[in-house]
Write a protein that holds these residues in place. Structure first.
Motif, short mmCIF file in Angstrom:
data_model
loop_
_atom_site.label_atom_id
_atom_site.label_comp_id
_atom_site.label_asym_id
_atom_site.label_seq_id
_atom_site.Cartn_x
_atom_site.Cartn_y
_atom_site.Cartn_z
N GLU B 52 -67.86 -28.41 -79.76
CA GLU B 52 -66.88 -27.74 -80.63
C GLU B 52 -66.52 -26.34 -80.17
OE1 GLU B 52 -67.45 -28.56 -84.98
OE2 GLU B 52 -69.43 -29.28 -84.31
N THR B 53 -67.00 -25.91 -79.03
CA THR B 53 -66.71 -24.56 -78.54
C THR B 53 -65.85 -24.65 -77.29
OG1 THR B 53 -68.81 -23.72 -79.38
CG2 THR B 53 -67.70 -22.41 -77.68
N GLN B 54 -64.82 -23.80 -77.23
CA GLN B 54 -63.99 -23.76 -76.03
C GLN B 54 -64.76 -23.01 -74.95
OE1 GLN B 54 -60.15 -21.30 -75.22
NE2 GLN B 54 -59.42 -23.29 -75.93
N ARG B 55 -65.05 -23.70 -73.87
CA ARG B 55 -65.81 -23.09 -72.77
C ARG B 55 -64.92 -22.36 -71.79
NH1 ARG B 55 -69.49 -26.75 -69.42
NH2 ARG B 55 -70.06 -24.73 -68.61
N ASN B 56 -63.69 -22.88 -71.66
CA ASN B 56 -62.82 -22.32 -70.64
C ASN B 56 -61.38 -22.65 -70.98
OD1 ASN B 56 -62.25 -21.02 -68.20
ND2 ASN B 56 -63.97 -22.03 -67.19
N LYS B 57 -60.48 -21.85 -70.43
CA LYS B 57 -59.06 -22.05 -70.71
C LYS B 57 -58.29 -21.80 -69.43
CE LYS B 57 -55.59 -20.76 -74.18
NZ LYS B 57 -54.41 -20.85 -73.32
#
Lengths: 110, 114
Positions: B52-57
């Motif tokens: 549920e966490t954005q690790r990278n964009k």
């Protein structure tokens, strides 16, 4: 910057051997992956080189040389069904992002 | 076991509209990443989620957003659609946070913006 260069197109005949090169410019990465994608289909994983050297999986082999910033996918005993696009990919250590190569379209002729 | 499922497979939108794409990873896979594929730019990384966490964009404008739910399913949203957003959007899943080199891709959602 980070980039992975591949030849845009390669042609070969059934039964032949073909090598698809991947040259890269990135400061560091975890390893080199290869994917196959048929027209209209999903990319499917072929191989992964975490270390330098040759990895063999059936008719497909993949090679990595970090010192030469170079890798390749070797396809042996080509079959018509091998006609597809092939992508190399690395996960950059600095940005932790997955970077794909420009892709190589392989056409196998009878 | 079932592969990565993306819905819808095809959709047509007009400029200015927004779109939401869905991805169900392979059962047990907790990492989901999204990619945009176009003939000119190839495969471009959009986002990666784990637990549920954005690790990278990736390097996309803020109109592109995503999220991951507690069951690992993920959605991405594109607002204020532009013609250049026409592309195949691919979702991929992997087992955990550690990179093993292998991703499992869905068939993709082909978006056409008119």
């Amino acid at each position: 910057g980070q980039s992975l260069e591949q030849p845009s197109e390669v042609t070969a005949v059934e039964g032949a051997i073909v090598q698809i090169n991947c040259t890269y410019q990135t400061s560091g990465f975890y390893g080199l992956s290869w994917y196959q994608q048929h027209d209209g289909g999903a990319p499917t994983f072929l191989s992964y080189n975490a270390l330098d050297g040759l990895e063999e999986t059936g008719r497909f082999s993949s090679f990595l040389s970090r010192s030469d910033s170079y890798g390749y996918l070797l396809l042996q005993e080509l079959q018509m069904k091998d006609s597809a696009s092939y992508f190399c990919a690395v996960r950059d250590r600095e940005t932790d992002k997955l970077i794909f190569g420009t892709g190589t379209r392989l056409q196998v002729f009878p | 076991k079932a592969g990565v499922t993306q819905t819808p497979r095809y959709l047509i939108k007009t400029r200015g509209q927004q779109v939401t794409l869905s991805c169900s990873p392979i059962s047990g896979h907790r990492s989901v990443s999204w990619y945009q594929q176009t003939p000119g730019q190839g495969l471009q990384f959009l986002f990666e989620y784990f637990s549920e966490t954005q690790r990278n964009k990736g390097n996309f404008p803020g109109r592109f957003s995503g999220r991951q739910f507690s069951n690992s399913r993920s959605e991405m949203n594109v607002s204020t659609l532009e013609l250049g957003d026409s592309a195949l959007y691919l979702c991929a899943s992997s087992l955990g946070a550690e990179f093993t080199g292998e991703l499992f891709f869905g068939e993709g959602s082909r978006l056409t913006v008119l």
